[in-house]
Motif scaffolding. Sequence first.
Motif, PDB file in Angstrom:
ATOM      1  N   ALA A 287       0.936  -1.107  -0.159  1.00  0.00           N
ATOM      2  CA  ALA A 287      -0.042   0.051  -0.083  1.00  0.00           C
ATOM      3  C   ALA A 287       0.845   1.182  -0.066  1.00  0.00           C
ATOM      4  CB  ALA A 287      -0.903   0.106   1.311  1.00  0.00           C
ATOM      5  N   SER A 288       0.762   2.070  -0.971  1.00  0.00           N
ATOM      6  CA  SER A 288       1.876   3.125  -1.280  1.00  0.00           C
ATOM      7  C   SER A 288       1.068   4.422  -1.415  1.00  0.00           C
ATOM      8  CB  SER A 288       2.425   2.756  -2.352  1.00  0.00           C
ATOM      9  OG  SER A 288       3.612   3.736  -2.858  1.00  0.00           O
ATOM     10  N   GLY A 289       1.849   5.537  -0.842  1.00  0.00           N
ATOM     11  CA  GLY A 289       0.940   6.949  -0.838  1.00  0.00           C
ATOM     12  C   GLY A 289       2.161   7.927  -1.235  1.00  0.00           C
ATOM     13  N   TYR A 290       2.019   9.105  -1.808  1.00  0.00           N
ATOM     14  CA  TYR A 290       2.760   9.926  -2.283  1.00  0.00           C
ATOM     15  C   TYR A 290       3.751  10.367  -0.925  1.00  0.00           C
ATOM     16  CZ  TYR A 290       4.532  14.662  -3.869  1.00  0.00           C
ATOM     17  OH  TYR A 290       5.157  15.654  -4.168  1.00  0.00           O
ATOM     18  N   GLY A 291       4.851  10.625  -1.227  1.00  0.00           N
ATOM     19  CA  GLY A 291       5.891  11.259  -0.267  1.00  0.00           C
ATOM     20  C   GLY A 291       6.523  10.188   0.488  1.00  0.00           C
ATOM     21  N   GLY A 292       6.306   8.871   0.463  1.00  0.00           N
ATOM     22  CA  GLY A 292       6.902   7.823   1.102  1.00  0.00           C
ATOM     23  C   GLY A 292       6.275   6.948   2.081  1.00  0.00           C
ATOM     24  N   GLN A 293       4.834   7.256   1.889  1.00  0.00           N
ATOM     25  CA  GLN A 293       3.930   6.338   2.892  1.00  0.00           C
ATOM     26  C   GLN A 293       3.929   4.988   2.525  1.00  0.00           C
ATOM     27  OE1 GLN A 293       3.607   8.749   5.014  1.00  0.00           O
ATOM     28  NE2 GLN A 293       3.661  10.453   3.554  1.00  0.00           N
ATOM     29  N   ALA A 294       4.169   4.170   3.157  1.00  0.00           N
ATOM     30  CA  ALA A 294       3.975   2.741   2.719  1.00  0.00           C
ATOM     31  C   ALA A 294       3.770   1.614   3.589  1.00  0.00           C
ATOM     32  CB  ALA A 294       5.831   2.113   2.157  1.00  0.00           C
ATOM     33  N   ILE A 295       2.864   0.849   3.477  1.00  0.00           N
ATOM     34  CA  ILE A 295       2.752  -0.505   4.247  1.00  0.00           C
ATOM     35  C   ILE A 295       3.023  -1.718   3.371  1.00  0.00           C
ATOM     36  CG2 ILE A 295       1.227  -1.979   5.614  1.00  0.00           C
ATOM     37  CD1 ILE A 295      -0.558   0.594   5.602  1.00  0.00           C
ATOM     38  N   ALA A 296       4.170  -2.610   3.570  1.00  0.00           N
ATOM     39  CA  ALA A 296       4.579  -3.607   2.812  1.00  0.00           C
ATOM     40  C   ALA A 296       4.381  -4.927   3.700  1.00  0.00           C
ATOM     41  CB  ALA A 296       5.741  -3.421   2.400  1.00  0.00           C
ATOM     42  N   ILE A 297       3.634  -5.764   2.985  1.00  0.00           N
ATOM     43  CA  ILE A 297       3.518  -7.335   3.407  1.00  0.00           C
ATOM     44  C   ILE A 297       4.555  -8.238   2.795  1.00  0.00           C
ATOM     45  CG2 ILE A 297       1.574  -6.721   4.460  1.00  0.00           C
ATOM     46  CD1 ILE A 297       0.173  -8.454   2.352  1.00  0.00           C
ATOM     47  N   VAL A 298       5.388  -8.893   3.391  1.00  0.00           N
ATOM     48  CA  VAL A 298       6.365 -10.089   2.709  1.00  0.00           C
ATOM     49  C   VAL A 298       5.892 -11.468   3.303  1.00  0.00           C
ATOM     50  CG1 VAL A 298       8.518 -10.461   1.907  1.00  0.00           C
ATOM     51  CG2 VAL A 298       7.900  -8.168   2.487  1.00  0.00           C
ATOM     52  N   PRO A 299       5.006 -12.245   2.799  1.00  0.00           N
ATOM     53  CA  PRO A 299       4.762 -13.336   3.473  1.00  0.00           C
ATOM     54  C   PRO A 299       5.802 -14.153   3.616  1.00  0.00           C
ATOM     55  CG  PRO A 299       2.778 -12.738   1.929  1.00  0.00           C
ATOM     56  CD  PRO A 299       3.973 -11.839   1.708  1.00  0.00           C
ATOM     57  N   SER A 300       6.711 -14.277   2.563  1.00  0.00           N
ATOM     58  CA  SER A 300       7.911 -15.467   2.647  1.00  0.00           C
ATOM     59  C   SER A 300       8.797 -15.171   3.862  1.00  0.00           C
ATOM     60  CB  SER A 300       8.473 -15.262   1.401  1.00  0.00           C
ATOM     61  OG  SER A 300       9.228 -14.052   1.019  1.00  0.00           O
ATOM     62  N   LYS A 301       8.671 -13.851   4.480  1.00  0.00           N
ATOM     63  CA  LYS A 301       9.394 -13.709   5.550  1.00  0.00           C
ATOM     64  C   LYS A 301       8.622 -13.429   6.782  1.00  0.00           C
ATOM     65  CE  LYS A 301      13.870 -13.220   3.717  1.00  0.00           C
ATOM     66  NZ  LYS A 301      15.036 -13.925   4.361  1.00  0.00           N
ATOM     67  N   ARG A 302       7.422 -13.545   6.560  1.00  0.00           N
ATOM     68  CA  ARG A 302       6.350 -13.320   7.588  1.00  0.00           C
ATOM     69  C   ARG A 302       6.427 -11.968   8.176  1.00  0.00           C
ATOM     70  NH1 ARG A 302       9.667 -16.844   8.922  1.00  0.00           N
ATOM     71  NH2 ARG A 302       9.984 -15.964  10.707  1.00  0.00           N
ATOM     72  N   LEU A 303       6.482 -10.925   7.371  1.00  0.00           N
ATOM     73  CA  LEU A 303       7.075  -9.552   7.660  1.00  0.00           C
ATOM     74  C   LEU A 303       6.415  -8.472   7.058  1.00  0.00           C
ATOM     75  CD1 LEU A 303       9.946  -8.127   8.431  1.00  0.00           C
ATOM     76  CD2 LEU A 303      10.346  -8.194   6.043  1.00  0.00           C
ATOM     77  N   VAL A 304       5.956  -7.409   8.040  1.00  0.00           N
ATOM     78  CA  VAL A 304       5.540  -6.321   7.659  1.00  0.00           C
ATOM     79  C   VAL A 304       6.269  -4.910   7.872  1.00  0.00           C
ATOM     80  CG1 VAL A 304       3.482  -4.720   8.373  1.00  0.00           C
ATOM     81  CG2 VAL A 304       3.094  -7.221   8.298  1.00  0.00           C
ATOM     82  N   VAL A 305       6.523  -4.151   7.134  1.00  0.00           N
ATOM     83  CA  VAL A 305       7.574  -3.015   7.120  1.00  0.00           C
ATOM     84  C   VAL A 305       6.448  -1.754   6.891  1.00  0.00           C
ATOM     85  CG1 VAL A 305       9.251  -1.822   6.627  1.00  0.00           C
ATOM     86  CG2 VAL A 305       9.398  -4.468   6.516  1.00  0.00           C
ATOM     87  N   VAL A 306       6.456  -0.839   7.748  1.00  0.00           N
ATOM     88  CA  VAL A 306       5.663   0.424   7.615  1.00  0.00           C
ATOM     89  C   VAL A 306       6.757   1.608   7.737  1.00  0.00           C
ATOM     90  CG1 VAL A 306       3.979   1.738   8.569  1.00  0.00           C
ATOM     91  CG2 VAL A 306       3.724  -0.414   8.559  1.00  0.00           C
ATOM     92  N   GLN A 307       6.488   2.640   6.701  1.00  0.00           N
ATOM     93  CA  GLN A 307       7.035   3.928   6.787  1.00  0.00           C
ATOM     94  C   GLN A 307       5.904   5.122   6.773  1.00  0.00           C
ATOM     95  OE1 GLN A 307      10.903   5.078   4.601  1.00  0.00           O
ATOM     96  NE2 GLN A 307       9.422   5.640   3.227  1.00  0.00           N
ATOM     97  N   ILE A 308       5.974   6.067   7.629  1.00  0.00           N
ATOM     98  CA  ILE A 308       5.287   7.094   7.243  1.00  0.00           C
ATOM     99  C   ILE A 308       6.256   8.417   7.175  1.00  0.00           C
ATOM    100  CG2 ILE A 308       3.126   6.044   8.079  1.00  0.00           C
ATOM    101  CD1 ILE A 308       3.840   7.866  10.600  1.00  0.00           C
ATOM    102  N   VAL A 309       5.789   9.362   6.376  1.00  0.00           N
ATOM    103  CA  VAL A 309       6.712  10.450   6.313  1.00  0.00           C
ATOM    104  C   VAL A 309       5.851  11.804   6.505  1.00  0.00           C
ATOM    105  CG1 VAL A 309       8.279  11.894   4.833  1.00  0.00           C
ATOM    106  CG2 VAL A 309       8.132   9.490   4.798  1.00  0.00           C
ATOM    107  N   ASP A 310       6.085  12.744   7.495  1.00  0.00           N
ATOM    108  CA  ASP A 310       5.172  13.914   7.462  1.00  0.00           C
ATOM    109  C   ASP A 310       5.787  14.926   6.585  1.00  0.00           C
ATOM    110  OD1 ASP A 310       3.785  16.270   8.040  1.00  0.00           O
ATOM    111  OD2 ASP A 310       4.299  15.943  10.463  1.00  0.00           O
TER     112      ASP A 310
END
Length: 335
Positions: A287-310
């Motif tokens: 899930a991606s948004g302008y300016g670097g907003q991101a929610i990534a899911i990587v099932p092969s690694k059982r991984l969630v990575v989130v980044q938010i940018v004000d």
Amino acid sequence: MRIVLIFSVTLLTILYGGSLRAQPWESADPASTGWSADGLKQAQTYAASLKPTAVMVVQDGKVIAAWGDISRKVNVASIRKSLLSALYGIAISEGRIKLGSTLAELGIDDKPLALTDAEKHATVRDLLMARSGIYHPAAYETVDMRRNRPGRGSKQPGSFWWYNNWDFNALGTIYRQQTGEDIFHSFAQRIAAPIGMEDFSARDGRYVAERQSKHSAYPFSLSARDAARFGQLFLNAGRWGDKQVIPAAWVRESTTAYSRTERGSMGYGYLWWTLNPKVFGPCAALASGYGGQAIAIVPSKRLVVVQIVDTAQNAKGMRTSHFINLLQRLAAAAP
């Protein structure tokens, strides 16, 4: 008095979306779970150079690392579309919206130049895939969207992918019309509360209307720790504890690539981007948004990575490619 107090708290929860079951995240020690200490440190150094507001790394439902202010709520821009996709999955499973319904059947039109009969043949599914073929001016567009928009009538519904705010905004109108629910209250009650979001309130969303279209945008503000819960919900195939919040079939369908995109190896599902399976394994999505907003899911690694940018603090924001680089570093460091 006790009855009145309970009713008041419940009413506030319904009206404003505050969760009575907010759950703090559990943490795990990266070293004891097999993470590369050097790899994680290098990823943190790289992230810091880009100046995000917050980053969260979650594996197996526990926080491996968190940098920045993870409780700060930020406008997550186009992540709003993936949030709406989740609500669609629920509404479709309940029979309140049908994927095959056309805009003509739903009574959807626009101003000042009305939709053509051909455009009204676009279906809900076409809009979810950004394949409507409707290139009408839309609210909340970027300069590039306006400049590069294809001509009206140049593509038939379903035949061509183009990242199109008209599709996404009209989906918001259709959701409200067909369910009778406000998007933000619906998200608060149907998703945020069941998964224990700590910060989100229905007041963290707003509608943005512009004169060129009757369909409003619907930006959300989320904290990194709440965005990570949403990502974990999708990693869990829509399940949270003993509750199936979003149908598992919808999670699978919405994170399946139906289109190739201009972002190289990235595809597009139902309001979700899909990631290169050769790099991140099967079913990885963003899930991606302008300016670097991101929610990534990587099932092969059982991984969630989130980044938010004000972007009020980091005016340049960050490119999606920078987040993908960070995600690759973290996936490489993960066991």
